[in-house]
Design an enzyme around this catalytic site. Structure first.
Site, PDB file in Angstrom:
ATOM      1  N   LYS A  40       3.291  -2.010  -7.968  1.00 23.33           N
ATOM      2  CA  LYS A  40       4.682  -1.714  -8.359  1.00 23.33           C
ATOM      3  C   LYS A  40       5.673  -2.336  -7.388  1.00 23.33           C
ATOM      4  O   LYS A  40       6.744  -2.775  -7.803  1.00 23.33           O
ATOM      5  CB  LYS A  40       4.879  -0.195  -8.350  1.00 23.33           C
ATOM      6  CG  LYS A  40       6.276   0.265  -8.772  1.00 23.33           C
ATOM      7  CD  LYS A  40       6.446   0.232 -10.241  1.00 23.33           C
ATOM      8  CE  LYS A  40       7.788   0.714 -10.719  1.00 23.33           C
ATOM      9  NZ  LYS A  40       8.017   0.336 -12.117  1.00 23.33           N
TER      10      LYS A  40
ATOM     11  N   CYS B 274       0.856  -1.194   0.000  1.00 22.11           N
ATOM     12  CA  CYS B 274       0.000   0.000   0.000  1.00 22.11           C
ATOM     13  C   CYS B 274       0.886   1.237   0.000  1.00 22.11           C
ATOM     14  O   CYS B 274       2.102   1.160  -0.062  1.00 22.11           O
ATOM     15  CB  CYS B 274      -0.864   0.025   1.248  1.00 22.11           C
ATOM     16  SG  CYS B 274      -1.720  -1.507   1.586  1.00 22.11           S
TER      17      CYS B 274
HETATM   18  C1  BG6 Z   1       6.439  -6.517  -8.782  1.00 19.88           C
HETATM   19  C2  BG6 Z   1       6.288  -5.503  -9.888  1.00 19.88           C
HETATM   20  O1  BG6 Z   1       5.495  -6.271  -7.797  1.00 19.88           O
HETATM   21  O2  BG6 Z   1       7.737  -6.458  -8.218  1.00 19.88           O
HETATM   22  C3  BG6 Z   1       7.291  -5.820 -10.964  1.00 19.88           C
HETATM   23  O3  BG6 Z   1       4.966  -5.541 -10.414  1.00 19.88           O
HETATM   24  C4  BG6 Z   1       8.691  -5.844 -10.368  1.00 19.88           C
HETATM   25  O4  BG6 Z   1       7.213  -4.851 -12.007  1.00 19.88           O
HETATM   26  C5  BG6 Z   1       8.771  -6.769  -9.145  1.00 19.88           C
HETATM   27  O5  BG6 Z   1       9.612  -6.281 -11.341  1.00 19.88           O
HETATM   28  C6  BG6 Z   1      10.110  -6.565  -8.429  1.00 19.88           C
HETATM   29  O6  BG6 Z   1      10.137  -5.229  -8.010  1.00 19.88           O
HETATM   30  P1  BG6 Z   1      11.526  -4.568  -7.572  1.00 19.88           P
HETATM   31  O7  BG6 Z   1      11.157  -3.200  -7.070  1.00 19.88           O
HETATM   32  O8  BG6 Z   1      12.114  -5.449  -6.497  1.00 19.88           O
HETATM   33  O9  BG6 Z   1      12.403  -4.514  -8.788  1.00 19.88           O
END
Ligand code: BG6
Length: 605
Positions: A600, A2
């Site tokens: 994200k 969140c």
């Molecule tokens: C996911 C995202 O929740 O986490 C992806 O939707 C991302 O886009 C993955 O690649 C890993 O995130 P991060 O911030 O560790 O690179």
């Protein structure tokens, strides 16, 4: 996962609602199952408006923007504990509605606390774990403890990783706590604010205070006090001017952040390469890898695919075999064997992915594995916990599907592998030439690929099921292509090493079944074999590779990549698969920036 935001002004601000809504829009990528705004007025009264839906929808239904207030708390929810409904939306009141609070993260002992607080006479209104934070603090505050002591006592009852913001009606201040989830403080003229992430603060101020886990901050409109959550001792820390620019939090002339960020890639790759050429940390980073007993590349999602690419570069350029691990799997698969002389290169755009932070915490608890971080968000949990970190220098990435940060992750790995090859006296890549040429190749691909990708998207957008196969150096990009199509097109697309396809999955091929093939010209021999295994069964083989008469002759159709050096073909292929997924998404009427169900940054297990 969140997002939370809280702000304190010196006096009633009629634009409070607009400030909270804009903050929520800047944090939308952190969750959009529900949203809520709680405000405190100068006269001690409060208002709390919240419901399911994206912030623009809830604003329309509840006029969030029209709220005034001297203090405000906003929360965006990606549902974990409790259905995504109004009852479980945040922020939450305490029993007597004298407090408003919200959290981001996971209170893993929520069900026990619900029973406990109900037994102690609390009015527990929802199934949401964020409400437990409010009752935990309320419980100790109502015993007569100072607020800061109530926060310390409450933290002892809450289990899990979280960040929260909370205030009461009596004093014009807010408290914010960092216990494992991201949190930043912004210090402005006549206000101070806190947030899960920088985009919502940078609109207001670039004076940022980095907060560490186990710290909490009491802040008014003009001052802040940082304390240790264990014993309350005060910690002095000044704010710093953030290098990130709020412009990145706007789409500009682009219809979506995803397309904007795809087009930013040539510049962001150039920024990263220039940074690396001038960085002192690169040698320390490369030395640690050079001296390691074993090297693990650890990440989730798109960042995991970048690690797959890194394995190719370290293997081919620096003769270094590395082990690529999915963050969520690492402890179970390697936890018993990782040793003090091993190195973990932890890769994360957000620096907050809990699957990865769990690995880092595990290694620190067991005192095994040196943690090296490759991260985009400065001040993030991964950056703070890394022995050495290298920034991706991609600036803010607003779209949920990662694009420019993925590109800079694979650029980073190519650069590091070239440096390691130099260190090992191996013929490698000249990093100065790489810095000069690679951004130009990415730009050239963007220019040449836009129309062919639109056309291919028109052809494929209605397809519900397809494969994306990669051979050799481009296999990781085939995996990333499949993920991008899943993320933003909602079609089922499986990524696979092309030699594996004949061992079972080939049975799916029927007349016209579409399969994307990614490879370099050097791989054309194998690629042609694998293409023929499909076309001889009337499947449709769509090749994405540099120009090759043999591939063109054997494939059903071809999308040619520009002429780029062998090691840079993955970057060119990345641009193509990103544009393809984007155009397929938009052709389906989907908003590629905020796809359904995902987020994200997932700061939950
Ligand atoms: C996911 C995202 O929740 O986490 C992806 O939707 C991302 O886009 C993955 O690649 C890993 O995130 P991060 O911030 O560790 O690179």
């Amino acid at each position: 996962m969140c997002g939370i935001f809280g702000i304190v002004y010196e006096k009633e601000n009629p634009a409070m609602g607009a400030v909270l809504v804009k903050a929520g829009q800047r944090l939308t990528y952190r969750g959009y199952d529900s949203v809520g705004c709680g405000v405190f007025h100068e006269d001690g009264s409060t208002e709390l408006r919240k419901d399911t839906g994206k912030i623009e929808d809830v604003d329309r239904r509840y006029s969030l923007s029209s709220l005034s207030g001297v203090r405000g708390v906003m929360q965006l929810r990606w549902a974990t504990f409790g259905l995504p409904d109004q009852r479980n939306a945040q922020p939450h009141y305490d029993c007597d509605k004298n407090m408003i609070g919200a959290h981001n993260g996971n209170i893993v002992n929520t069900s026990q606390l619900q029973e406990k607080y109900r037994a102690e006479g609390h009015t527990v209104r929802s199934d949401n774990d964020g409400e437990m934070v409010v009752h935990a603090i309320e419980k100790h505050y109502d015993k007569g403890l100072p607020f800061e002591q109530a926060v310390i006592e409450a933290a002892r009852e809450l289990e899990g990783d979280y960040a929260c913001v909370i205030g009461d009606i009596y004093t014009n201040r807010l408290f914010t706590v960092k216990m494992g989830s991201s949190l930043f403080l912004g210090v402005g003229e006549g206000f101070i604010c806190c947030s899960s992430d920088l985009p919502s603060i940078l609109d207001l101020t670039r004076q940022i205070v980095v907060i560490n886990d186990g710290e909490f901050i009491e802040f008014s409109a003009t001052s802040y006090t940082i304390r240790d959550i264990r014993d309350g001792h005060v910690i002095e820390r000044a704010s710093e001017l953030s290098p990130l620019s709020p412009e990145n939090a706007d789409k500009g002339e682009f219809p979506h952040f995803m397309l904007k960020e795809i087009h930013e890639q040539p510049k962001k790759a150039a920024d990263l390469l220039h940074f690396l050429e001038a960085s002192r940390e690169v040698d320390e980073f490369v030395n640690a890898i050079h001296k390691a007993r074993r090297v693990f590349l650890v990440a989730s999602g798109t960042s995991y695919h970048a690690c797959l690419q890194g394995a190719y570069y370290f293997g081919k350029l620096a003769q270094l075999p590395v082990c690529v691990a999915i963050a969520g799997q690492f402890i179970d698969l390697f936890g018993d064997t990782v040793g003090p002389d091993d190195v973990l290169v932890c890769v994360s755009q957000s620096g907050e992915t809990k699957d990865l932070i769990n690995v880092v915490n595990y290694c620190k608890r067991k005192q095994v594995g040196r943690i090296l971080g490759i991260v985009n968000v400065l001040g993030s949990s991964l950056m703070i916990r890394s022995e050495v970190h290298l920034p991706l220098v991609s600036d803010l990435e607003m779209s949920v599907p990662a694009t420019k940060t993925f590109m800079n992750q694979i650029v980073m790995f190519l650069y590091l592998a070239a440096k390691l090859a130099q260190k090992r006296g191996l013929p490698g890549l000249n990093t100065a030439a790489l810095t000069a040429d690679l951004p130009r190749y990415i730009k050239e691909t963007l220019t040449k690929a836009e129309t062919p990708c639109r056309d291919l998207a028109e052809q494929l957008h209605a397809v519900e099921d397809l494969y994306c196969l990669g051979y050799g150096l481009c296999h990781p990009i085939a995996m990333e292509a499949a993920l991008k199509i899943k993320e933003v097109v909602y079609s089922h697309c499986e990524g696979m090493y092309s030699s594996e396809f004949k061992h079972g999955p080939l049975s799916i091929v029927t007349e016209g079944y579409p399969i994307l093939f990614l490879g370099t010209r050097e791989d054309s021999g194998m690629l042609i074999s694998h293409i023929n295994e499909v076309t001889c069964r009337n499947g449709k083989a769509i090749a994405i590779s540099p120009a090759s008469p043999e591939i063109r002759k054997n494939a059903s159709q071809m999308l040619e990549l520009p002429e780029v050096p062998y090691y840079m073909v993955p970057m060119a292929a990345t641009v193509v698969i990103q544009l393809l997924a984007y155009f397929m998404s938009v052709r389906r009427g989907i908003d590629p920036d905020f796809p359904r169900n995902i987020s994200k940054t997932l700061t939950v297990d």
